[in-house]
Scaffold this motif. Structure first.
Motif, PDB file in Angstrom:
ATOM      1  N   PRO A  69       8.121   1.698 -19.607  1.00  0.00           N
ATOM      2  CA  PRO A  69       8.119   2.887 -18.746  1.00  0.00           C
ATOM      3  C   PRO A  69       8.582   2.597 -17.323  1.00  0.00           C
ATOM      4  O   PRO A  69       9.268   3.419 -16.707  1.00  0.00           O
ATOM      5  CB  PRO A  69       6.647   3.332 -18.784  1.00  0.00           C
ATOM      6  CG  PRO A  69       6.159   2.860 -20.112  1.00  0.00           C
ATOM      7  CD  PRO A  69       6.834   1.538 -20.321  1.00  0.00           C
ATOM      8  N   VAL A  98      11.817   4.405 -15.342  1.00  0.00           N
ATOM      9  CA  VAL A  98      11.695   5.016 -14.020  1.00  0.00           C
ATOM     10  C   VAL A  98      12.633   4.328 -13.025  1.00  0.00           C
ATOM     11  O   VAL A  98      13.254   4.983 -12.187  1.00  0.00           O
ATOM     12  CB  VAL A  98      10.230   4.934 -13.535  1.00  0.00           C
ATOM     13  CG1 VAL A  98      10.137   5.283 -12.069  1.00  0.00           C
ATOM     14  CG2 VAL A  98       9.372   5.879 -14.356  1.00  0.00           C
ATOM     15  N   LEU A 128       6.799   8.733 -12.535  1.00  0.00           N
ATOM     16  CA  LEU A 128       6.068   8.632 -13.798  1.00  0.00           C
ATOM     17  C   LEU A 128       5.373   9.944 -14.145  1.00  0.00           C
ATOM     18  O   LEU A 128       5.462  10.430 -15.271  1.00  0.00           O
ATOM     19  CB  LEU A 128       5.045   7.498 -13.721  1.00  0.00           C
ATOM     20  CG  LEU A 128       5.594   6.065 -13.793  1.00  0.00           C
ATOM     21  CD1 LEU A 128       4.502   5.069 -13.467  1.00  0.00           C
ATOM     22  CD2 LEU A 128       6.169   5.784 -15.174  1.00  0.00           C
ATOM     23  N   VAL A 146       7.984  12.808 -15.012  1.00  0.00           N
ATOM     24  CA  VAL A 146       8.551  12.666 -16.355  1.00  0.00           C
ATOM     25  C   VAL A 146       7.518  13.035 -17.414  1.00  0.00           C
ATOM     26  O   VAL A 146       7.823  13.731 -18.384  1.00  0.00           O
ATOM     27  CB  VAL A 146       9.061  11.226 -16.578  1.00  0.00           C
ATOM     28  CG1 VAL A 146       9.479  11.023 -18.028  1.00  0.00           C
ATOM     29  CG2 VAL A 146      10.235  10.933 -15.660  1.00  0.00           C
ATOM     30  N   LEU A 147       6.287  12.584 -17.226  1.00  0.00           N
ATOM     31  CA  LEU A 147       5.226  12.908 -18.178  1.00  0.00           C
ATOM     32  C   LEU A 147       4.998  14.413 -18.253  1.00  0.00           C
ATOM     33  O   LEU A 147       4.859  14.984 -19.335  1.00  0.00           O
ATOM     34  CB  LEU A 147       3.922  12.207 -17.779  1.00  0.00           C
ATOM     35  CG  LEU A 147       3.772  10.746 -18.208  1.00  0.00           C
ATOM     36  CD1 LEU A 147       2.520  10.145 -17.573  1.00  0.00           C
ATOM     37  CD2 LEU A 147       3.681  10.640 -19.728  1.00  0.00           C
ATOM     38  N   LEU A 155       9.150   8.499 -21.635  1.00  0.00           N
ATOM     39  CA  LEU A 155       9.000   7.203 -20.977  1.00  0.00           C
ATOM     40  C   LEU A 155       9.524   6.062 -21.840  1.00  0.00           C
ATOM     41  O   LEU A 155       9.709   4.939 -21.351  1.00  0.00           O
ATOM     42  CB  LEU A 155       7.529   6.945 -20.626  1.00  0.00           C
ATOM     43  CG  LEU A 155       6.922   7.851 -19.551  1.00  0.00           C
ATOM     44  CD1 LEU A 155       5.433   7.552 -19.397  1.00  0.00           C
ATOM     45  CD2 LEU A 155       7.641   7.669 -18.223  1.00  0.00           C
ATOM     46  N   TYR A 156       9.748   6.343 -23.119  1.00  0.00           N
ATOM     47  CA  TYR A 156      10.257   5.309 -24.027  1.00  0.00           C
ATOM     48  C   TYR A 156      11.624   5.668 -24.601  1.00  0.00           C
ATOM     49  O   TYR A 156      12.011   5.161 -25.649  1.00  0.00           O
ATOM     50  CB  TYR A 156       9.244   5.054 -25.151  1.00  0.00           C
ATOM     51  CG  TYR A 156       8.092   4.185 -24.696  1.00  0.00           C
ATOM     52  CD1 TYR A 156       8.164   2.803 -24.798  1.00  0.00           C
ATOM     53  CD2 TYR A 156       6.957   4.752 -24.134  1.00  0.00           C
ATOM     54  CE1 TYR A 156       7.129   1.996 -24.354  1.00  0.00           C
ATOM     55  CE2 TYR A 156       5.907   3.953 -23.686  1.00  0.00           C
ATOM     56  CZ  TYR A 156       5.995   2.577 -23.808  1.00  0.00           C
ATOM     57  OH  TYR A 156       4.978   1.783 -23.364  1.00  0.00           O
ATOM     58  N   GLN A 201      18.119   6.686 -21.375  1.00  0.00           N
ATOM     59  CA  GLN A 201      17.087   6.929 -20.366  1.00  0.00           C
ATOM     60  C   GLN A 201      17.456   8.105 -19.477  1.00  0.00           C
ATOM     61  O   GLN A 201      16.582   8.820 -18.977  1.00  0.00           O
ATOM     62  CB  GLN A 201      16.888   5.673 -19.512  1.00  0.00           C
ATOM     63  CG  GLN A 201      16.185   4.541 -20.236  1.00  0.00           C
ATOM     64  CD  GLN A 201      16.096   3.302 -19.384  1.00  0.00           C
ATOM     65  OE1 GLN A 201      16.770   3.166 -18.368  1.00  0.00           O
ATOM     66  NE2 GLN A 201      15.259   2.364 -19.799  1.00  0.00           N
TER      67      GLN A 201
END
Length: 382
Positions: free
Chosen positions: A163, A167, A217, A220-221, A229-230, A303
């Motif tokens: 993660p 980022v 973070l 994105v979540l 994140l993956y 990504q």
């Protein structure tokens, strides 16, 4: 009376001996795990320092590599290593050269710590199984076994810190997107005020603008879900197998060969000099990154998928644009080759090669030097 005195003396001596033995066992029982824990901590610290030092030394090249990988093929701003570095220096200054390095170090330090420690432990486990299977207690790791241990270490380290890598890629690209919009709109004086207003909205109000690691973070979540994140994890893991595996295998095998053959007087007292170790690390890094680089490009592009401010994939005619959307690793390969040609899989290879040579070399040598300073027995070649 004399007999009783003798018995009492014997009893006293026995008691003292028993107490001494109990104290010894208790002492050993307490110190053993403490010593093991301290050794693990020192190994992790050595790996973390190695990662931080090596990556900071090549931070400008790392940023340029990512920008080359994701830039729009019909709006090229970075045409080479020297030109790209000059362009970043001219438009963003010294701080621009190290944009995203804080995030990068926050990822690479734990990644490097876990990677080196995992390699040591995997090497010990694989060597134990190999000796048991072969029945030779003096057997040593072969290059193939080192490759396997390195692959295990790379997969563990990559999965644990992925993660942060995702980022980091977005933070690195973000400023480039904003600065491009600024320069493009300033071409017309009429749009000056509109440009300033647009940049204000993007930097202060847009939920897609990332103000830092934690904000990126959480954003994105919240907006793309935890799976985002993956994104690109599969090509990353596949790429790690040859990359990290070859790094360790080539480095350790070269060291063993030099120590055993002693060519050109490079070995003194069964020890390699720092310069020779740096050369071994450079060779290892060059081999590993050349094999795994196309997967690194695909990982970076996956990504960027789902981020509206990322560069667009431009079709062959150069007119129509489509969002960066991939259904998977194979689809990302197919679209990249279809729209930009096979050479796109090696975009940024030159600055990455210039970066990898000193980075891997510095990492290996720093790791061994720090462990020597901390007084930890080197087990990387066991």
């Amino acid at each position: 009376m004399a007999s009783e005195d003798v018995k009492r003396s014997e009893s006293a001596v026995t008691t003292i001996v028993n107490l001494a033995e109990e104290a010894k066992f208790a002492k050993e029982g307490v110190q053993a795990p403490s010593h093991a824990f301290l050794s693990i901590c020192k190994s992790l610290v050595a790996g973390g320092v190695a990662g931080g030092v090596s990556r900071s030394a090549v931070a400008p090249l790392e940023r340029l590599k990512i920008l080359l990988q994701v830039q729009n093929p019909h709006g090229i701003k970075y045409s080479g290593t020297i030109q790209g570095l000059k362009y970043i220096w001219k438009t963003e200054g010294f701080r621009g050269m190290f944009k995203g390095n804080g995030t990068n170090c926050a990822r690479i330090i734990p990644n490097s710590a876990v990677k080196f420690f995992s390699y040591e432990e995997a090497s010990k486990g694989i060597l134990y199984l190999y000796r048991q299977q072969s029945g030779n207690e003096d057997a040593q790791l072969t290059p193939l076994l080192r490759l396997g241990a390195g692959a295990c270490a790379g997969i563990i380290a990559m999965s644990a810190t992925y993660p942060m890598d995702m980022v980091r890629g977005r933070l690195t690209v973000q400023l480039d997107q904003l600065s491009f919009a600024f320069r493009d709109r300033l071409a017309s004086c009429y749009h000056l005020m509109a440009t300033i207003h647009m940049l204000y909205l993007q930097t202060e109000m847009s939920p897609r603008h990332y103000r830092g690691i934690f904000h990126a973070l959480t954003t994105v979540l919240r907006e793309e879900g935890p799976r985002a994140l993956y994104k690109g994890w599969l090509p990353s893991v596949i790429g790690v197998v040859p990359y990290v595996g070859l790094n360790f295998a080539v480095y350790e095998s070269l060291k063993d060969w030099l120590i055993k053959s002693r060519p050109f007087g490079l070995v003194e007292d069964s020890e390699l000099g720092v310069t020779t170790k740096l050369a071994c690390g450079a060779a290892a890094g060059t081999v590993g990154q050349t094999v795994a680089y196309p997967l690194d490009v695909i990982r970076r592009r996956m990504q960027m998928a789902g981020w509206k401010d990322a560069a667009s994939v431009v079709t062959g005619d150069g007119n129509s644009k489509a969002p960066l959307e991939y259904t998977g690793m194979v689809d990302a390969f197919r679209k990249t080759v279809r729209y930009e040609g096979f050479g796109a899989l090696y975009k940024g290879l030159v600055p990455n090669s210039v970066k990898v040579v000193p980075s891997i070399a510095i990492a290996f040598v720093t790791y061994e030097l720090v462990k020597d300073v901390l007084g930890v027995e080197l087990r990387i070649s066991d």
